[in-house]
Design an enzyme around this catalytic site. Structure first.
Site, PDB file in Angstrom:
ATOM      1  N   ASP A  14      32.750  33.321  37.524  1.00 22.36           N
ATOM      2  CA  ASP A  14      33.039  32.330  36.456  1.00 22.36           C
ATOM      3  C   ASP A  14      31.698  32.312  35.580  1.00 22.36           C
ATOM      4  OD1 ASP A  14      35.773  31.335  36.309  1.00 22.36           O
ATOM      5  OD2 ASP A  14      35.476  30.669  38.224  1.00 22.36           O
TER       6      ASP A  14
ATOM      7  N   GLU B 133      28.928  27.751  39.420  1.00 17.73           N
ATOM      8  CA  GLU B 133      29.531  28.709  38.298  1.00 17.73           C
ATOM      9  C   GLU B 133      29.709  28.383  37.126  1.00 17.73           C
ATOM     10  OE1 GLU B 133      33.413  29.228  40.249  1.00 17.73           O
ATOM     11  OE2 GLU B 133      33.869  27.223  40.925  1.00 17.73           O
TER      12      GLU B 133
ATOM     13  N   HIS C 277      42.142  37.021  38.880  1.00 18.54           N
ATOM     14  CA  HIS C 277      42.352  36.778  40.307  1.00 18.54           C
ATOM     15  C   HIS C 277      43.526  37.795  40.741  1.00 18.54           C
ATOM     16  CE1 HIS C 277      40.430  32.915  39.319  1.00 18.54           C
ATOM     17  NE2 HIS C 277      39.841  33.226  40.756  1.00 18.54           N
TER      18      HIS C 277
ATOM     19  N   CYS D  78      29.268  34.538  45.861  1.00 14.97           N
ATOM     20  CA  CYS D  78      30.671  34.930  46.277  1.00 14.97           C
ATOM     21  C   CYS D  78      31.565  35.391  45.087  1.00 14.97           C
ATOM     22  CB  CYS D  78      31.407  33.813  47.081  1.00 14.97           C
ATOM     23  SG  CYS D  78      31.771  32.213  45.821  1.00 14.97           S
TER      24      CYS D  78
HETATM   25  C1  PEP Z   1      33.466  33.099  41.003  1.00 16.45           C
HETATM   26  O1  PEP Z   1      33.921  32.489  39.945  1.00 16.45           O
HETATM   27  O2  PEP Z   1      32.687  33.789  41.179  1.00 16.45           O
HETATM   28  C2  PEP Z   1      34.624  32.788  42.327  1.00 16.45           C
HETATM   29  C3  PEP Z   1      34.085  33.451  43.358  1.00 16.45           C
HETATM   30  O3  PEP Z   1      35.538  31.874  42.212  1.00 16.45           O
HETATM   31  P1  PEP Z   1      36.918  32.347  41.480  1.00 16.45           P
HETATM   32  O4  PEP Z   1      36.800  34.018  41.311  1.00 16.45           O
HETATM   33  O5  PEP Z   1      38.007  32.043  42.570  1.00 16.45           O
HETATM   34  O6  PEP Z   1      37.169  31.678  40.452  1.00 16.45           O
HETATM   35 MG    MG Z   2      35.127  30.576  40.062  1.00 16.84          MG
END
Ligand code: PEP
Ligand code: MG
Length: 580
Positions: A464, A440, A195, A511
């Site tokens: 994920d 995910e 993140h 996403c």
């Molecule tokens: C993902 O897991 O692809 C996602 C978009 O969520 P995050 O990166 O916040 O876990």
């Molecule tokens: Mg995620």
């Protein structure tokens, strides 16, 4: 040319762009110490380095003593003297010097000797000894800090010319960096989809993570170059190299200018197939970059960032205000608010949950699991979202980390209760608000046909999905090379998810970071993805690829990739896409 110039450290490219600036070393409690074997001829100099660090530490403890004495008196000042006693203990110094004479570097020698003493205190239950253990730890930390040239520095003393160098930055630290207009950063640990890396992309600042030991190699104020395109950091750059990178920066700025021309053009293939490109955000501040880059809406609002760097929970009203602000900044465009995904790598830096440290936080009490465990937090957020949806019909809700129908139905049950309570209070909200889920977790991907029947949309969270399917920790630089979005298993899972969504008559978005990498655009397009939700600066890059290919060719390329059985086959198919 200066000695040892142009030292190139290789890490993981976390956020694109190049920046040249002065290093700002952020102090970290977790030292990244490495044992190095010293050649004989440098051992005397290493002993001198130890002497200097001890002297500096001694002076710091004396200053502390004097200050305490002045404010609280001699009795209290004696406490500070304990540190001096440990520091001047002849046995400790002898043991450290002996190790250095045997060829161990000073930092590691101090750590080794003091850690042995600290470990011996572990067996003691007595409070007095426990406190002494802490004293020894403090002394050890101070000496090592002085050996590494680290000073007590915090983000507050940052200036806008800095490149932050740290062992690790939590997502919460990265948010604090946002306010300081840092030019770039480089860290010892982390992977491409950590993140921290994602926030750097949102901030449009170049970043390289997973450099293993950069925080031990750089001194404050040294000039460094962060190349977020290649995933490299150059220490002690020569004038020649600085010039070369300055030219590259100019070219880069020109490329960005060229891409900006695509802002108002549709994401449409040469044979007329249209898709949507939306933005991922984690803060209402990101909206200017979102609009600048021509996003078709917000495909993922990582709302958990509302919980960072504070010691109280956001109120229902705060949720309401925040989401209303984002939705108003993107009128007539969809805004998908993901309910909080706290846990995993996003609990560090938060004092809000009295949670035990988990052995495997990514597999622990995270995201929807946390919300179902603490429904009060979830309810406040849902109320805020629903209230904001009254004036902003573009708002949608998305649940993260759904692993099966049970969790989806449980979350929906709470949502229905919240709606009922708002109705009873005569508070207006959008009765037709759409609810979707992220796919995910591999179990959800396997039974996606069942899930798709009970939601309004789905969005593939590849960050994920890849980590859980391939068993590769997304923040662990040691396995970053195994994190492969084009693994045949991942491609087949994505294909199944898209097909299942379409069979159920719903849209499928992605996403995860994979959606924002232009290298993967053709294959995702060919697999039938409807929406790409990416960090705002990636929008024009992805759009450029979409506008340069035909849907028919993309489908053919995706079909060919799906037939590949291994890495080699995939690499060959990718090469063909690039050359076409
Ligand atoms: C993902 O897991 O692809 C996602 C978009 O969520 P995050 O990166 O916040 O876990
Ligand atoms: Mg995620």
């Amino acid at each position: 040319m200066a000695q040892n110039s142009n030292v190139v450290l290789k890490g993981v490219a976390a956020s694109a762009g190049i920046v040249i600036g002065k290093a700002f070393l952020l102090e970290d409690d977790d030292f990244c110490l490495i044992e190095r074997q010293l050649p004989r001829h440098v051992r005397a100099a290493e002993l001198k380095r130890l002497e200097d660090a001890l002297e500096k530490t001694r002076a710091e403890f004396r200053t502390a003593h004097d200050k305490i004495n002045e404010v609280l008196g001699e009795n209290y000042a004696k406490i500070a003297d304990v540190h001096l006693l440990i520091l001047d203990d002849p046995v400790m110094k002898n043991d450290v010097s002996k190790l250095i004479n045997d060829g161990v570097n000073a930092e590691f020698a101090v750590y080794k000797v003091l850690d042995k003493i600290i470990a011996s205190f572990d067996a003691m239950k007595d409070e007095y000894f426990r406190e002494r253990k802490q004293d020894i730890q403090d002394v050890s930390k101070k000496i090592i800090n002085n050996l590494l040239g680290k000073e007590k520095r915090t983000l507050a003393s940052l200036n806008d010319d800095s490149i932050v160098i740290a062992h690790n930055l939590t997502p919460a630290d990265t948010v604090a960096i946002r306010e300081k207009f840092v030019k770039g950063f480089a860290t010892d640990i982390g992977g491409k989809t950590s993140h921290t890396a994602i926030v750097a992309q949102g901030l449009e600042i170049p970043a390289v993570v997973g450099l293993k030991n950069i925080s031990a190699q750089v001194k404050n104020g040294e000039t460094v170059i962060v190349d977020g395109n290649k995933g490299e950091v150059i220490l002690k750059p020569s004038e020649e190299i600085i010039e070369k990178y300055k030219k590259e920066c100019t070219l880069q700025a020109e490329r960005v200018k060229e891409l900006a021309k695509l802002k108002d053009l549709p994401a449409e293939t040469s044979d007329g197939h249209k898709v949507a490109i939306l933005a991922n955000i984690d803060n209402p501040h990101d909206m200017s970059s979102v609009n600048k880059n021509g996003a078709g809406g917000i495909g993922l609002y990582r709302s958990e960032f509302l919980f960072f760097n504070r010691n109280n929970m956001p109120s229902e009203n705060e949720h309401y205000q925040n989401y209303g602000k984002v939705a108003k900044a993107a009128p007539d465009k969809e805004v998908v608010i993901r309910t909080i995904d706290l846990g995993g790598d996003k609990l560090a830096g938060m004092g809000l949950f009295d949670m035990q440290k988990e052995q495997n936080p990514f597999m622990g009490l995270r995201a929807i699991r946390l919300c179902l465990r603490y429904p009060e937090i979830f309810i406040d957020q849902l109320k805020g979202i629903l209230r904001a949806s009254s004036a902003n019909k573009n708002i949608k809700i998305m649940y993260p980390m759904i692993s099966g129908l049970g969790e989806l139905r449980e979350a929906n049950k709470i949502l229905e209760k919240v709606k009922a309570s708002l109705r009873a209070e005569k508070v207006k909200f959008n009765e037709d608000i759409e609810v979707g889920v992220m796919i995910e977790v591999p179990s959800a991907a396997v039974i996606v046909e069942e899930i798709a029947k009970e939601v309004d949309f789905i969005s593939i969270g590849t960050n994920d999905l890849i980590q859980y399917t391939l068993a590769v920790d997304r923040v662990n630089e040691n396995v970053a090379h195994l994190y492969d979005p084009l693994h045949p298993a991942i491609l087949r899972l994505i294909k199944n998810i898209i097909d299942a969504g379409h069979s159920a008559g719903i849209k499928v978005a992605m996403c995860g970071e994979m959606a924002g990498d232009p290298d993967f655009t053709v294959v995702l397009l060919g697999l039938g993805l409807d929406e790409f939700s990416v960090s705002a600066p990636q929008i024009p890059k992805v759009k450029k690829v979409i506008r340069s290919v035909s849907f028919a060719d993309s489908k053919a390329a995706a079909e060919e990739m799906l037939k590949c059985r291994d890495k080699e086959g995939i690499a060959k198919a990718m090469k063909k896409i690039k050359n076409d």
